[in-house]
Enzyme design. Structure first.
Site, PDB file in Angstrom:
ATOM      1  N   ASN A   1       0.879  -1.351   0.136  1.00 23.87           N
ATOM      2  CA  ASN A   1       0.011   0.006   0.045  1.00 23.87           C
ATOM      3  C   ASN A   1       0.894   1.085  -0.001  1.00 23.87           C
ATOM      4  OD1 ASN A   1       0.351  -0.055   3.003  1.00 23.87           O
ATOM      5  ND2 ASN A   1      -0.764  -1.819   2.603  1.00 23.87           N
TER       6      ASN A   1
ATOM      7  N   THR B   1      -7.925  -1.136  -1.300  1.00 27.41           N
ATOM      8  CA  THR B   1      -7.598  -2.781  -0.870  1.00 27.41           C
ATOM      9  C   THR B   1      -7.966  -3.560  -2.090  1.00 27.41           C
ATOM     10  OG1 THR B   1      -7.762  -4.363   0.705  1.00 27.41           O
ATOM     11  CG2 THR B   1      -9.683  -3.050   0.579  1.00 27.41           C
TER      12      THR B   1
ATOM     13  N   SER C   1      -6.086  -1.684   4.044  1.00 28.22           N
ATOM     14  CA  SER C   1      -6.607  -2.275   5.352  1.00 28.22           C
ATOM     15  C   SER C   1      -5.464  -1.563   6.172  1.00 28.22           C
ATOM     16  CB  SER C   1      -6.403  -3.735   5.245  1.00 28.22           C
ATOM     17  OG  SER C   1      -5.278  -4.137   4.780  1.00 28.22           O
ATOM     18  N   GLU C   2      -4.608  -1.012   5.837  1.00 32.11           N
ATOM     19  CA  GLU C   2      -3.250  -0.465   6.685  1.00 32.11           C
ATOM     20  C   GLU C   2      -3.551   0.998   6.630  1.00 32.11           C
ATOM     21  OE1 GLU C   2      -1.978  -2.256   8.387  1.00 32.11           O
ATOM     22  OE2 GLU C   2      -1.716  -4.376   7.317  1.00 32.11           O
TER      23      GLU C   2
ATOM     24  N   HIS D   1       6.998 -10.136   7.801  1.00 30.52           N
ATOM     25  CA  HIS D   1       6.046  -9.330   6.812  1.00 30.52           C
ATOM     26  C   HIS D   1       6.599  -8.585   5.628  1.00 30.52           C
ATOM     27  CE1 HIS D   1       1.696  -7.596   6.495  1.00 30.52           C
ATOM     28  NE2 HIS D   1       2.916  -6.734   5.590  1.00 30.52           N
TER      29      HIS D   1
HETATM   30 ZN    ZN Z   1       2.099  -5.907   3.864  1.00 31.80          ZN
END
Ligand code: ZN
Length: 261
Positions: A30, A45, A75-76, A158
């Site tokens: 993102n 998203t 979503s972040e 991640h």
């Molecule tokens: Zn990520």
């Protein structure tokens, strides 16, 4: 002042590059950019970052409320908004999963050694922040703890995150981070990493200050890790002159044999 249209165009282009370089797969990653004190442009998203259009972009306020756009924001979203709240100078945030940097994040190895001049000047040491569930506050808690002093992060198990003074500045830091991770991996595979010493790092820090770069984590010098190379030994005693040696040996043999009759 930068327009909303310019930011949308820049984010679409950065998304295309992030995807083309393999920094994300499918709909990962993102990107956002700050329009003004009250508004942020962010990617949607569920859309591949390589194939976005300006119409896909969403404008939100600092509370996360959608101001314009038809899609659902990343979503972040709250990670991005909280970073902007903590750092007035940050105008863009880029989050991706570039394979080498993410490999280090998965292995639990930060990229904090003082190795490459360019990286020391632009990013300093790159910390590894704690793992947290995606889409929750714990995901970015570690980033917020270190955001005052760092522009680039490895996110445990991640990916990676960079921030910058504009959209391309944040993106280029992601490129620098991934390139650095790749080079570090190659050097490690070859069997040795030579870390710079304090004096060498100090000269780079002076360059950074001259360039007006305020943030950049401390990197680890070879003194701190106890791996500075031992200086080359001083040259030993000079070898005797070769011709003089032959002459002396010949004379000694002749003396032993005695004079010819
Ligand atoms: Zn990520």
């Amino acid at each position: 002042m930068v327009t909303v249209q310019t930011l949308k165009r820049e984010i679409v282009e950065v998304g295309r590059r992030v995807y083309a370089r393999g920094y994300v797969a499918a709909n990962d990653g993102n990107i956002s950019a700050r329009l003004d004190d009250r508004r942020v442009v962010i990617t949607p998203t569920g859309v591949s970052k390589g194939f976005m259009s300006e119409e896909d972009m969403i404008v939100v306020d600092m509370d996360g409320k959608v101001v314009s756009g038809t899609k659902k924001p990343s979503s972040e979203l709250f990670m991005h908004l909280n970073i902007y709240k903590h750092r007035a100078d940050v105008r863009s945030v880029c989050h991706a999963h570039p394979p080498y940097a993410t490999g280090f994040a998965v292995a639990g190895i930060p990229l904090e050694k003082c190795i490459l001049p360019e990286v020391i000047i632009v990013l300093g040491g790159i910390p590894l922040v704690e793992y947290g569930t995606t889409g929750t506050e714990e995901f970015y808690a570690g980033v917020l703890r270190r955001i005052a002093t760092n522009d680039a992060f490895l996110l445990a198990n991640h990916g990676a995150l960079t921030v910058g003074k504009d959209t391309f500045n944040a993106y280029y830091k992601m490129e620098t981070l991934e390139h650095f991770a790749h080079i570090t991996f190659v050097a490690q595979t070859l069997g040795q990493i030579n870390t710079l010493n304090k004096e060498q790092v100090q000269k780079l820090t002076e360059i950074r200050e001259r360039l007006g770069i305020q943030t950049g984590g401390e990197c680890v010098t070879c003194e701190e890790e106890g791996t500075c190379q031992v200086p080359a030994p001083a040259p030993g005693p000079q070898m005797p002159d070769r011709e003089a040696l032959i002459r002396d040996v010949t004379k000694a043999i002749m003396d032993k044999l005695g004079s010819p009759r």
